[in-house]
Each structure stands twice: as C-alpha cells, then as structure tokens.
Design a protein around this motif. Structure first.
Motif, mmCIF file in Angstrom:
data_model
loop_
_atom_site.group_PDB
_atom_site.id
_atom_site.type_symbol
_atom_site.label_atom_id
_atom_site.label_comp_id
_atom_site.label_asym_id
_atom_site.label_seq_id
_atom_site.Cartn_x
_atom_site.Cartn_y
_atom_site.Cartn_z
ATOM 1 N N MET A 1 27.806 39.069 51.652
ATOM 2 C CA MET A 1 28.667 39.718 50.666
ATOM 3 C C MET A 1 28.531 39.013 49.321
ATOM 4 N N LEU A 2 28.272 39.786 48.265
ATOM 5 C CA LEU A 2 28.211 39.196 46.927
ATOM 6 C C LEU A 2 29.536 38.512 46.590
ATOM 7 N N GLN A 3 29.470 37.431 45.825
ATOM 8 C CA GLN A 3 30.676 36.691 45.480
ATOM 9 C C GLN A 3 31.678 37.575 44.742
ATOM 10 N N GLN A 4 31.184 38.466 43.874
ATOM 11 C CA GLN A 4 32.078 39.328 43.110
ATOM 12 C C GLN A 4 32.852 40.282 44.022
ATOM 13 N N ILE A 5 32.226 40.733 45.100
ATOM 14 C CA ILE A 5 32.920 41.601 46.051
ATOM 15 C C ILE A 5 33.983 40.802 46.799
ATOM 16 N N ASP A 7 35.504 38.209 45.682
ATOM 17 C CA ASP A 7 36.578 37.920 44.729
ATOM 18 C C ASP A 7 37.512 39.117 44.559
ATOM 19 N N PHE A 8 36.951 40.327 44.528
ATOM 20 C CA PHE A 8 37.780 41.536 44.477
ATOM 21 C C PHE A 8 38.670 41.618 45.714
ATOM 22 N N ARG A 9 38.093 41.398 46.872
ATOM 23 C CA ARG A 9 38.869 41.419 48.124
ATOM 24 C C ARG A 9 40.007 40.399 48.083
ATOM 25 N N ALA A 134 34.854 44.837 37.903
ATOM 26 C CA ALA A 134 35.756 45.815 37.293
ATOM 27 C C ALA A 134 36.875 46.202 38.254
ATOM 28 N N ARG A 135 36.563 46.305 39.557
ATOM 29 C CA ARG A 135 37.614 46.587 40.535
ATOM 30 C C ARG A 135 38.582 45.408 40.627
ATOM 31 N N GLN A 136 38.047 44.196 40.589
ATOM 32 C CA GLN A 136 38.914 43.018 40.584
ATOM 33 C C GLN A 136 39.794 43.009 39.340
ATOM 34 N N MET A 137 39.198 43.300 38.179
ATOM 35 C CA MET A 137 39.948 43.265 36.929
ATOM 36 C C MET A 137 41.097 44.266 36.943
ATOM 37 N N GLU A 138 40.841 45.496 37.434
ATOM 38 C CA GLU A 138 41.906 46.492 37.447
ATOM 39 C C GLU A 138 43.023 46.070 38.408
ATOM 40 N N THR A 139 42.652 45.526 39.547
ATOM 41 C CA THR A 139 43.651 45.051 40.506
ATOM 42 C C THR A 139 44.480 43.926 39.901
ATOM 43 N N TRP A 140 43.809 42.983 39.271
ATOM 44 C CA TRP A 140 44.491 41.843 38.649
ATOM 45 C C TRP A 140 45.400 42.292 37.511
ATOM 46 N N SER A 141 44.907 43.174 36.647
ATOM 47 C CA SER A 141 45.685 43.547 35.462
ATOM 48 C C SER A 141 46.902 44.384 35.830
ATOM 49 N N HIS A 142 46.745 45.367 36.728
ATOM 50 C CA HIS A 142 47.902 46.148 37.136
ATOM 51 C C HIS A 142 48.878 45.302 37.949
ATOM 52 N N GLY A 143 48.356 44.357 38.697
ATOM 53 C CA GLY A 143 49.240 43.473 39.445
ATOM 54 C C GLY A 143 50.151 42.652 38.560
ATOM 55 N N ALA A 157 45.369 29.932 37.761
ATOM 56 C CA ALA A 157 44.068 30.600 37.632
ATOM 57 C C ALA A 157 43.089 30.074 38.678
ATOM 58 N N ALA A 158 42.640 30.969 39.512
ATOM 59 C CA ALA A 158 41.661 30.609 40.534
ATOM 60 C C ALA A 158 40.259 30.725 39.951
ATOM 61 N N PRO A 159 39.238 30.144 40.606
ATOM 62 C CA PRO A 159 37.875 30.282 40.085
ATOM 63 C C PRO A 159 37.462 31.729 39.854
ATOM 64 N N ARG A 160 37.993 32.663 40.659
ATOM 65 C CA ARG A 160 37.590 34.064 40.502
ATOM 66 C C ARG A 160 38.060 34.673 39.193
ATOM 67 N N LEU A 161 39.025 34.036 38.508
ATOM 68 C CA LEU A 161 39.476 34.571 37.230
ATOM 69 C C LEU A 161 38.350 34.565 36.209
ATOM 70 N N ARG A 162 37.361 33.712 36.407
ATOM 71 C CA ARG A 162 36.244 33.666 35.457
ATOM 72 C C ARG A 162 35.529 35.016 35.389
ATOM 73 N N ASN A 163 35.495 35.753 36.495
ATOM 74 C CA ASN A 163 34.887 37.086 36.464
ATOM 75 C C ASN A 163 35.565 37.972 35.429
#
Length: 268
Positions: A1-5, A7-9, A134-143, A157-163
């Motif tokens: 699994m790609l790291q970005q996927i 991170d979204f999960r 982008a899926r992570q960003m939308e989840t994070w921002s609406h959250g 801020a977790a390391p995944r916030l860098r995305n």
C-alpha cells in the motif's frame, strides 16, 4: 500500500474515533462550516469517497457518477440535499459504519492500482499519490469543523500532515488560475514547524512561516489567516494566504475572521 493511501486511511480512522464519542445531539448540531452538521459532513465525505471509487473504475464510470449529482443540483437541490438523495439519507450510527466501510473499500481499491495511474476528478486529474492525499486532505479539513464543534483539541500534527502541507504549497498557482487570475508573483517560500521538525519549500515570492497545522487550516479554508499566528512576508505571499484554496471545485472565499474557530463548549 502506498504511504499516501495508508495516511488517508489513518486520517479517517482518527476522525472516526472522535465521531464514536458524539452524543446524539451533537450529530445534528450546526458546525462553523456553512452550518453543516456532523451528519452532513460524514455524508459528504462518504459521497466523495464513492465518487473516488468511481474514478478508480475509469473516466466513464466517474462521468456517470458525477453526472447524477450534477442533475440533482440542476434540479434545484443544494449540495447537502443532493448528497442525501444520492445516499438515501443514512442516519448515525449506520452512517458512521457505512463511511468507515467505504473508506476501507476505497483504500483497498486504490492499492490495487499502478502507482502511475491518472485519476479523473472534478478539478484537474491527478496521479494516484496526489489523489490519495486529496482524499486525506478533504477528510482532515472537514473533520476540523467537528473537532471545533466538540471544543476538543486535535491531536498534535502527525507525520502524515506533511501530505496536506504539500498539497497546500503545490496549489499556489491553482488558487489564482481557478479564479481566472494570474499569480501575483513568484511562488513564496514556505517554512513550517511540525512538532520537532521543520518543513521547508523553496520560493522567491516572499515567505509564509509558522505552525504546520495553521498553514494547512488556511490552505483548506478551515481558518481565516487572521485567526492564526502565521507570519507572511511579501505581496505574493500576502495575496495567496488571503485567497488560498487547495481543494478542487469553483473558487470559494476563505471564512471571515472569527467564524470557523473552536466552540466554547460542545453541544448537549
């Protein structure tokens, strides 16, 4: 699994952990984001994840899915109403379960794609890594609106916030092109603090410096820059931060100062 996927999960699971604690009254309380309730927000995220699944199935499937939404909007429904119509208006706790299942299915589907896959979307198409971000960003921002409603401090801020910071930096030009404007100058440099780390991006159009979470909040329009301690140098940086938009869709203005902030106390 790609790291970005992954991170979204993980982003979705962190938000789900908060949603698990919401009392019934909170699910229907208006947040600072356009008065959407947490139920509205989770329905929107679930709808967007289903659209992402259609994107993974190819241009034809994506166009058909998006066309159904556009037809509902053309018929007079607003975004929240059209989303309810598309999903059948599930209610908590079933809604939370559906969303979590949808995220898991989407992550599995994306993980089966080749890393070089191009994904269609409402705005410009994206490579798979940026699509997952982008899926992570939308989840994070609406959250953020739900964390604010519940008067809760978000985890550090977790390391995944860098995305999300990365997509915030990369959309400098998009912010202006989306408005039919030319950028006001060269891209500014960005220097952000995230726990014990410093994240930097080069640029010649001034400087944006400060907390990584606050930078991402401004980029995703969950905060007005006046409600942060970000430091801005140079005209290009100032104009960018006043209009920043890192998400697809028509141009939107950032919230007015003081309107999307943490609540004094949670509902209920």
């Amino acid at each position: 699994m790609l790291q970005q996927i992954a991170d979204f999960r993980d982003e979705a699971e962190e938000l789900a952990g908060l949603l698990d604690t919401l009392p019934p009254a909170a699910w229907v309380a208006p947040t600072g984001f356009k008065a959407w309730t947490p139920a509205d927000i989770v329905q929107h995220l679930h709808h967007s994840d289903r659209m992402a699944m259609a994107s993974a199935d190819g241009q034809e499937a994506f166009a058909a899915f998006r066309g159904r939404m556009q037809a509902l909007r053309a018929g007079g429904l607003n975004t929240v109403q059209a989303t309810r119509e598309m999903l059948g208006d599930p209610r908590p706790p079933a809604l939370l379960h559906l969303w979590r299942e949808g995220v898991a299915a989407l992550c599995e589907r994306l993980s089966g794609l080749a890393p070089e896959t191009r994904m269609p979307w409402a705005g410009p198409g994206m490579g798979l890594r940026m699509f997952a971000t982008a899926r992570q960003m939308e989840t994070w921002s609406h959250g953020q609106a739900i964390w604010d409603l519940m008067a809760r401090d978000r985890p550090p801020a977790a390391p995944r916030l860098r995305n999300i910071a990365e997509i915030g930096v990369r959309t400098y030009g998009w912010t202006f092109r989306n408005r039919g404007q030319e950028p006001p100058g060269a891209q500014p440099a960005v220097r952000l603090r995230a726990s014990a780390e410093t994240w930097e991006w080069p640029g010649e159009g001034g400087l944006v410096e400060g907390d990584a979470t606050e930078f991402c909040q401004v980029a995703a329009q969950t905060r007005n820059i006046a409600d942060t301690a970000l430091r801005v140098e140079g005209e290009a940086a100032r104009v960018w931060r006043a209009l920043a938009q890192c998400f697809a869709g028509p141009p939107e203005m950032p919230p007015a100062p003081g309107t999307r902030v943490r609540s004094a106390r949670p509902p209920g």
